[in-house]
Every structure is written in C-alpha cells, then in structure tokens.
Design a protein around this motif. Structure first.
Motif, PDB file in Angstrom:
ATOM      1  N   ARG A   4     -18.902   6.011 -23.079  1.00 29.01           N
ATOM      2  CA  ARG A   4     -19.740   5.354 -24.084  1.00 29.01           C
ATOM      3  C   ARG A   4     -19.450   6.048 -25.396  1.00 29.01           C
ATOM      4  NH1 ARG A   4     -24.773   3.317 -22.908  1.00 29.01           N
ATOM      5  NH2 ARG A   4     -24.798   2.817 -25.137  1.00 29.01           N
ATOM      6  N   ASP A   5     -18.964   5.315 -26.367  1.00 31.18           N
ATOM      7  CA  ASP A   5     -18.449   5.956 -27.569  1.00 31.18           C
ATOM      8  C   ASP A   5     -18.977   5.263 -28.823  1.00 31.18           C
ATOM      9  OD1 ASP A   5     -17.061   7.330 -29.463  1.00 31.18           O
ATOM     10  OD2 ASP A   5     -15.089   7.041 -28.561  1.00 31.18           O
ATOM     11  N   ASP A   6     -19.968   5.886 -29.467  1.00 26.33           N
ATOM     12  CA  ASP A   6     -20.530   5.370 -30.706  1.00 26.33           C
ATOM     13  C   ASP A   6     -20.058   6.192 -31.911  1.00 26.33           C
ATOM     14  OD1 ASP A   6     -21.921   3.215 -29.657  1.00 26.33           O
ATOM     15  OD2 ASP A   6     -23.705   4.402 -29.207  1.00 26.33           O
ATOM     16  N   ILE A  27     -30.412   9.417 -33.455  1.00 33.87           N
ATOM     17  CA  ILE A  27     -30.088  10.476 -32.500  1.00 33.87           C
ATOM     18  C   ILE A  27     -28.883  10.039 -31.681  1.00 33.87           C
ATOM     19  CG2 ILE A  27     -30.839  11.841 -30.525  1.00 33.87           C
ATOM     20  CD1 ILE A  27     -33.630  11.806 -31.519  1.00 33.87           C
ATOM     21  N   PHE A  28     -27.830  10.841 -31.734  1.00 34.06           N
ATOM     22  CA  PHE A  28     -26.620  10.582 -30.965  1.00 34.06           C
ATOM     23  C   PHE A  28     -26.589  11.570 -29.800  1.00 34.06           C
ATOM     24  CE2 PHE A  28     -25.812   8.459 -34.849  1.00 34.06           C
ATOM     25  CZ  PHE A  28     -24.883   7.466 -34.583  1.00 34.06           C
ATOM     26  N   PHE A  29     -26.613  11.026 -28.595  1.00 35.87           N
ATOM     27  CA  PHE A  29     -26.680  11.842 -27.388  1.00 35.87           C
ATOM     28  C   PHE A  29     -25.264  12.196 -26.927  1.00 35.87           C
ATOM     29  CE2 PHE A  29     -30.588   9.334 -27.450  1.00 35.87           C
ATOM     30  CZ  PHE A  29     -31.539  10.331 -27.308  1.00 35.87           C
ATOM     31  N   LEU A  30     -25.029  13.477 -26.793  1.00 36.82           N
ATOM     32  CA  LEU A  30     -23.712  14.009 -26.420  1.00 36.82           C
ATOM     33  C   LEU A  30     -23.883  14.785 -25.120  1.00 36.82           C
ATOM     34  CD1 LEU A  30     -20.724  14.476 -27.310  1.00 36.82           C
ATOM     35  CD2 LEU A  30     -21.534  16.485 -28.570  1.00 36.82           C
ATOM     36  N   MET A  71     -23.448   8.583 -27.559  1.00 35.42           N
ATOM     37  CA  MET A  71     -24.096   7.286 -27.685  1.00 35.42           C
ATOM     38  C   MET A  71     -25.403   7.399 -28.447  1.00 35.42           C
ATOM     39  SD  MET A  71     -25.639   6.905 -23.821  1.00 35.42           S
ATOM     40  CE  MET A  71     -26.969   5.813 -24.342  1.00 35.42           C
ATOM     41  N   THR A  72     -25.802   6.269 -29.022  1.00 31.55           N
ATOM     42  CA  THR A  72     -27.116   6.149 -29.650  1.00 31.55           C
ATOM     43  C   THR A  72     -27.729   4.835 -29.230  1.00 31.55           C
ATOM     44  OG1 THR A  72     -28.298   6.363 -31.755  1.00 31.55           O
ATOM     45  CG2 THR A  72     -26.264   5.037 -31.774  1.00 31.55           C
TER      46      THR A  72
END
Length: 285
Positions: free
Chosen positions: A136-138, A258-261, A283-284
């Motif tokens: 998943r790549d935002d 918020i971008f979850f890594l 991802m966000t």
C-alpha cells in the motif's frame, strides 16, 4: 481498531516472551500466566489491543518486580542498528530518491518487535523492504502534503528501529523541515524512550518529546494534553508500527494527515489495512 478474538493469542504470547526475557523460572511463569488469564477474561473488547496489552503488562511487571525487563535487549538493538547506520547512510547518499528509500529503511526497522518475537533478522528485513517496497503506497500523497508544510511529526515505535528513523529525520531536516519525534514516557515492552533517543543520536536531529504516557500506541485518552494538542495541530504525521496504527487508524483526526508506516505482523491489522501478512505499507485514510 477494536480488539478481536485473535488478540488473545498475542496477549499470552507477549506475557510468555516477557517472562522469558526477564529470566523468570518456568514454574513461576505458569503461576503468573494462570493468574493473568482472569484479567484477560475481563478485558474490554471495545478498546484497542494496544490499550489492553498495556494494562496486562502493567500487572505483569508488578508480578515480576521489574519495570523494564527489555532494558538490555533495547540497548543491544540500538547498538546493532548503529553499527548498520554508516552503510545505510552511504546507501541513501547514492539513492536517486533519498526520501522514498529513507521511508523504506525506516519501516525495515519495524521488524524489531520483541513483544511478539524474541529474535529478528534485520538484514533480511532491509533487503525485503528496499527490493519489494510498499504493498500500500501513498507516497505521492505524502509528497504533496510535505511540500505544503514546514514541519513533520513522527510517532516512534521500538528501540533499534529508532536509529533507522534517525535516517528519515535527517532526510526531512535536510529538506528544511522541522521534525518532532515522540517516544514513550516510561518503559513498556521494547518501545523507545528518551534514553533510546539519546543513544540513537536522534535528539541531535529532531525535537524529541515524550507522549506523557507509558501506553503502547498513542491512545488519545491516555497521552498528555500537550501531545494531543500537538497531534491535532500537526499538518503531517508519520506513525510508525502496529500499536500506533491500532490506536489511531479509526480516529477522525487521522484522515488525510497521518501516514501509517508499518510492517503487517498480524492478520487482523492486515484486514483493516487491506494488506497481507508480512507486507510493508505506507498509507493514509
């Protein structure tokens, strides 16, 4: 994210791993585990797994009379990561997309999770992360948000991993961004504290603050008012690891900023993140 039936296995696994790391004699381990079963039965299933786990660990630490059983393991993780730091720094210097690769390196450190596993292969994790990338790549959305802000808040996770986050913080500060980094207020599992930030040298790069709480993740009802205000006011946040994902993914303030890594380490988290076990995601909502 609410607790699910599969979380029960992880509760028991984390208790057993913690007692093993703390050197508790086997007969005593059985006694403590049986005692904690009664507490697990009473856990609120509407709360996040991170909150339930934290309160279970509070009691376990009292039972074994050790408030930081992972202290030595955390120091060793930091030392190992610091040994890798120069080569990784050199790798980034040669990269054609330094920020993107810095994110991949940062998430590779997320494998250092001694709550679930007692060992890990950081070299294999780095190779996988840099080669396979995010399922998943935002990242394009992140770059857009980054261009519109002068500061980034990073919510840290584990010791050892914090060294890899230092590389990310350095890349962000090199782009003129002010970086604030959150660590736990006091020891819980192998989560990074202020001592780990200093050992990793992160305090030389970023403003390091504590969450005002020992709770795993960042449950909004448990952290300090100052940190909650900081989270609400921040326009761009990088959240590291599963516990932070569990406590923030459902919050309205997470949407779009918020971008979850993280590395997907359990099927329940994977289902919510729409990713497979062992995937890494950025991802966000």
């Amino acid at each position: 994210m609410q607790a699910q039936i599969d979380c029960l296995y992880c509760y028991f696994k984390q208790i057993a791993n913690c007692m093993d790391i703390a050197g508790i004699e086997e007969d005593r381990q059985y006694q403590i585990l049986f005692d904690l079963m009664d507490d697990i039965k009473k856990m609120d299933r509407t709360r996040t797994p991170a909150e339930n786990t934290t309160e279970m660990l509070f009691k376990l630490y009292r039972e074994i009379d050790n408030h930081d059983p992972y202290k030595t393991s955390k120091e060793k993780s930091n030392i190992l990561a610091l040994e890798l730091y120069p080569a990784l720094k050199d790798y980034l210097q040669k990269s054609t997309n330094k920020l993107y690769d810095a994110l991949k390196i940062a998430v590779a450190g997320n494998i250092i999770d001694l709550g679930i596993k007692k060992d890990y292969d950081i070299d294999a994790s780095l190779e996988y992360s840099l080669k396979e990338g995010f399922s998943r790549d935002d990242y394009p959305r992140f770059v857009e948000k980054l261009a519109a802000t002068d500061s980034v808040l990073i919510i840290g996770d584990n010791a050892g991993e914090i060294v890899f986050d230092r590389l990310l913080a350095e890349e962000l500060t090199g782009r003129g961004k002010k970086v604030t980094y959150l660590v736990k207020d006091s020891p819980i599992l192998n989560d990074a504290t202020m001592d780990d930030a200093r050992q990793a040298g992160l305090d030389q790069i970023a403003t390091v603050l504590t969450t005002g709480s020992p709770y795993l993740g960042l449950p909004l009802t448990k952290i300090s008012n100052e940190v909650r205000d900081l989270l609400e006011q921040s326009s761009l946040v990088i959240s590291k690891g599963q516990a932070n994902f569990e406590t923030l993914e459902h919050e309205e303030l997470a949407k779009g900023k918020i971008f979850f890594l993280l590395k997907i380490k359990c099927a329940c988290v994977g289902q919510i993140a729409n990713a497979k076990l062992e995937d890494i995601v950025f991802m966000t909502r």
